[in-house]
Structures are given as structure tokens and as C-alpha cells.
Scaffold this motif. Structure first.
Motif, short mmCIF file in Angstrom:
data_model
loop_
_atom_site.label_atom_id
_atom_site.label_comp_id
_atom_site.label_asym_id
_atom_site.label_seq_id
_atom_site.Cartn_x
_atom_site.Cartn_y
_atom_site.Cartn_z
N GLU A 400 -33.91 40.62 -7.43
CA GLU A 400 -34.49 39.51 -6.65
C GLU A 400 -34.23 38.19 -7.37
N GLY A 404 -32.18 35.32 -5.68
CA GLY A 404 -33.02 34.16 -5.31
C GLY A 404 -33.85 34.44 -4.07
N ARG A 405 -33.98 35.68 -3.67
CA ARG A 405 -34.83 36.05 -2.53
C ARG A 405 -35.73 37.21 -2.95
N GLU A 418 -36.48 40.20 2.90
CA GLU A 418 -36.19 39.33 1.76
C GLU A 418 -36.47 37.90 2.18
N GLU A 420 -36.91 33.70 0.76
CA GLU A 420 -36.78 32.74 -0.34
C GLU A 420 -38.17 32.32 -0.81
N ARG A 423 -40.17 29.69 1.01
CA ARG A 423 -40.57 29.97 2.40
C ARG A 423 -41.68 31.03 2.48
#
Ligand code: AMP
Length: 449
Positions: A400, A404-405, A418, A420, A423
Motif C-alpha cells: 500500500e 500510495g493507495r 483501494e 488514496e 480521499r
């Protein structure tokens, strides 16, 4: 410190209780609901001290009431002043209003309070030595519509917290003009029967006959039922005031039961008195009580200022609310406490920093989030998330961090997405809305007329 013998554990004082989660969530809910309903009726909060001069209660509640004679926690301070832990708050609210000149400003003052009260009663379910009251007072008006409005507000509040089955008991206890005549009639009627009554009633028949009507001794009840009724002794002004209150209640569609023996256990009451009882409560069925106290301000050295108020026993209210919620499909008031939005699970040292950063962000967005700081395997983390009742688990491991998610797992549906980090807050909020936990159901009060 090591020792073979543990010290004797110290327990809470008899009649006092620790309120623990998740029950405290029910308390917060009823308090939030009270604030919201009272605010809608333009009441503002007042906070007065828990200790007062003993004289305040002796003069207002009445020197011959059970509260003052038997139940107050009174002590001599180091400078020999007699102080008392407040057994109720109306006298304090009126004292504070006098002390700060509120009553000289004219108009009606609407104040509410919540907090602990102290009475040394015999503890049982629904009766404690430290208990909590939520109350409201209107000072500066004796208009019968105010009495009805206060009751209207109370019923809205009970409706909002999900109570449906209760009874509004109503009476008028007259005023300083007509009550002395009634007390004389009561004293005369008691002459012939008092010797058959309990020792407290025998004493009260001499000192304060009205208090005989508060007697809870079973054997005295048939005698009390035959005593003269205050409603036959009201002066024309008090009669008219009471009739107008009844008309105002009818106009608002509020059912009530007239109860001529309802004099309430405190001396300061005049005219309208009321109580709401709930069948859900068992022996201690009085959920709240209140009434008018048009002479109270003068009793404690203030200007004439008619007033009316009520006090809800919060301990009993919470019991009744939980009872009402039981058996219903809807979530109980306590269940919101368990509404943990997310559990953040991190795998490997490198993930701890980003994980705590994410928890910080989500919490700043108002989401309820838990994170464990001990390194934990994924399976165990999911077990913890599920045990805590988390709606989502957020998983952050090396993969992860590289992509980056983060993985966001819906703990109810089981599916995983998944997302970000930036968000995640809005993702959780949107997704939780679909299954938003309902607060109290709005119900129509089912008052027994
Ligand atoms: P009172 O101030 O006596 O008019 O009481 C108002 C309400 O406070 C009652 O209807 C009860 O719900 C609650 N209450 C009074 N005394 C106690 C107590 N000892 N323990 C729990 N609740 C109480």
C-alpha cells in the motif's frame, strides 16, 4: 511496587454509582436531545455550584419536608458555616437569578440545568443518593400559557428520546391566599384520623398537614384518599388560572389526569403542579416533577418573580429510554457509542508513521477511529477491528505504501477497495451514510388520558 498482600479495594460510596460506557452514551444522547429541544424553546443553560448555604433549602424546600429533615448532606465548613450538597436545583437557580439581577430586567427568563443532586434516601433501583436531574425554569411570568408551553416542551423532549408510554398527572395547590384555608380544613379532618396513621403523619398533622399527602406508607393511603381535596378550596383566581392551564393543554392536544393529592414534596410550590410517571420504571415510577413557585423568590430575599419549572430524574429517564428501546429493531440509544468508523491496521514498521498520520486526519474530520500501536499480524488486526465494531478497517502495509493507495475493508459487507489516503475521509463518510445509525425514532406520545 511488589507486595504479597493487596490493599483492601476502595468501593464507591453507598447510593452512588459509576456510569460506564456504553451506558454513558445514552446519558449523552438524552442530554444532547434536552439541549436541542430546550434551545428550540429559547432556554439557555445555567450552571450553579453543587454546594449552597443550608439556609437556602431550609427556607425554600421547607423545614418540615423529608428532604430537609432527613435527606440532606449537610456539614459545617471549617469556618463554621453550615453548607449543604444541593438536593435539588430550583432554589439555586432562583438564588443565582436574584444574585445576578436577572429578575430586575423584566420579561421571562428561561433557564435550564443538568447535573448531580444529593439526597440520603434508601438506595434501590431508580433511587440513589447521588442522582442526576435535567431541569428547566421560567422566571418572571405567571401566564397559564407558559405552564402549558413548559409541558408541551417536556412532551416533545420525551418523544424525541423515544418514550411513548407515560402519564401526565396534574393538580393545582392554590396560593398563599387560598391554601391556608385548605390547610385548616385538612388539619380539622386529620384530628379524628391521625392517631391511626404513621408516626411521620402524626407529626406532620401538627406541623405541616399538607405534607401528609406526600406520605408513601401503604396503610395510610385509604385515609389520605378520604381527606378534603385542594381543588374544592381554590380561590377564584387560582381556579381561573388552573382552568386556563387546562384549556391551553387541550388546545395543544396534551392529555392529562387530574390528581388532587399531588402536592409534591417541596413547600415552595403554588398553583400548577405536575408529575410524569412511566410504567416502565417499576416502584420508582416518577420520571419527573415540577410546578409553579410564585412566592419562591421572595422566600429567599428576592423581588416578586413568579416562576414555573420541572426536573427530570435523568437516572430514571435513561432506564425508561433503554427499556423502551429494548425489543425494538431500531438501534438502542447506547449503540451509537459503538459506531467506530474505522480501525487502522498497519503491517511493518514503515507503515506505522503513515498509519498514525491517517488516523490523525480522519479524527480531525470528526470520524471515530482506533489504531493499535503494538505490531500485530493482519488476521489478529481484523479480529480486533471486528470486536471493536469498526465499520471499516484500513490496511496499510508495504504494498500500500508503494502504490500510495490503502486498502479499505467494509467490515459488514466484507468487500475491499483501494483508496488514496486523502480521499479516505470522504469515502468513509459517504459509505457510512448508506447505513447511517438512526438516532431516536420519532414517535407520537401515547399518553393515558
Ligand atoms: P423532585 O426534585 O423530588 O421533584 O424530583 C424530581 C425527579 O427527580 C423525580 O421525579 C425523580 O425522577 C428524580 N429523583 C428524585 N429523587 C431521586 C433519587 N433519590 N434517585 C433518583 N432519582 C430521583
Amino acid at each position: 511496587m511488589t507486595s504479597d498482600k493487596r490493599a483492601e479495594p476502595i468501593r464507591a460510596v453507598k447510593g452512588t454509582r459509576d456510569l460506564l460506557p456504553p451506558e454513558t452514551s445514552s446519558w449523552q444522547k438524552v442530554e444532547d436531545e434536552a439541549r436541542s429541544v430546550f434551545h428550540a424553546y429559547n432556554f439557555r443553560e445555567v450552571r450553579t455550584p453543587i454546594i449552597e448555604r443550608t439556609e437556602l433549602f431550609a427556607r425554600s424546600v421547607g423545614a418540615d419536608t423529608d428532604i430537609v429533615t432527613k435527606e440532606m448532606y449537610t456539614f459545617e465548613d471549617r469556618d463554621h458555616e453550615s453548607l449543604t450538597l444541593r438536593p435539588e436545583a430550583t432554589a439555586s437557580v432562583v438564588r443565582a437569578s436574584i444574585e445576578h439581577g436577572l429578575l430586575n430586567e423584566g420579561g421571562a427568563h428561561k433557564l435550564y440545568y443538568m447535573g448531580p443532586m444529593f439526597r440520603r434516601e434508601r438506595p434501590q433501583k431508580g433511587r440513589y443518593r447521588q442522582f442526576y436531574q435535567i431541569g428547566a425554569e421560567v422566571l418572571g411570568s405567571d401566564h397559564p400559557a407558559i405552564d402549558a408551553e413548559v409541558l408541551e416542551m417536556l412532551l416533545l423532549f420525551l418523544e424525541r428520546v423515544g418514550l411513548r408510554s407515560f402519564t401526565l398527572l396534574l393538580n393545582s395547590v392554590g396560593d398563599s391566599k387560598c391554601r391556608p384555608e385548605y390547610v385548616k380544613a385538612l388539619r380539622r379532618a386529620l384530628e379524628s384520623v391521625k392517631s391511626t396513621m404513621c408516626p411521620d403523619c402524626q407529626r406532620r398533622a401538627e406541623t405541616n398537614p399538607l405534607r401528609v399527602l406526600d406520605c408513601k406508607v401503604e396503610a395510610d393511603q385509604p385515609i389520605i384518599a378520604k381527606l378534603p381535596s385542594i381543588l374544592d378550596h381554590l380561590c377564584p383566581e387560582c381556579r381561573q388560572h388552573f382552568d386556563r392551564v387546562l384549556a391551553e393543554l387541550k388546545q395543544r392536544g396534551i392529555p392529562y389526569e387530574i390528581t388532587p393529592r399531588l402536592v409534591r414534596g417541596l413547600d415552595y410550590y403554588t398553583r400548577t403542579t405536575f408529575e410524569i410517571t412511566s410504567g416502565a420504571l417499576g416502584a420508582q415510577n416518577a420520571l419527573l416533577g415540577g410546578g409553579r413557585y410564585d412566592g419562591l423568590s421572595e422566600m429567599i430575599g428576592g423581588p416578586p418573580a413568579p416562576g414555573i419549572g420541572f426536573s427530570i430524574g435523568e437516572d430514571r429517564l435513561v432506564l425508561a429510554v433503554e427499556e423502551a428501546a429494548r425489543g425494538k429493531e431500531a438501534s438502542t440509544p447506547g449503540s451509537n457509542d459503538a459506531a467506530l468508523a474505522a480501525y487502522v491496521a498497519w503491517l511493518g514498521d514503515a507503515a506505522l508513521g503513515p498509519a498514525s498520520e491517517l488516523a490523525r486526519q480522519l479524527r480531525r474530520e470528526g470520524l471515530s477511529v482506533e489504531i493499535g500501536y503494538e505490531p500485530t499480524k493482519l488476521k489478529k488486526s481484523m479480529g480486533i477491528a471486528s470486536k471493536l465494531g469498526a465499520r471499516f478497517a484500513i490496511i496499510i502495509g508495504d504494498g500500500e505504501l508503494a502504490s500510495g493507495r490503502y486498502q479499505v475493508k467494509d467490515m459488514t459487507a466484507g468487500q475491499q477497495e483501494e483508496v488514496e489516503p486523502a480521499r479516505i475521509a470522504s469515502y468513509l463518510k459517504n459509505r457510512s451514510q448508506d447505513s447511517a445509525i438512526q438516532h431516536y425514532e420519532t414517535v407520537t406520545p401515547d399518553l393515558d388520558p
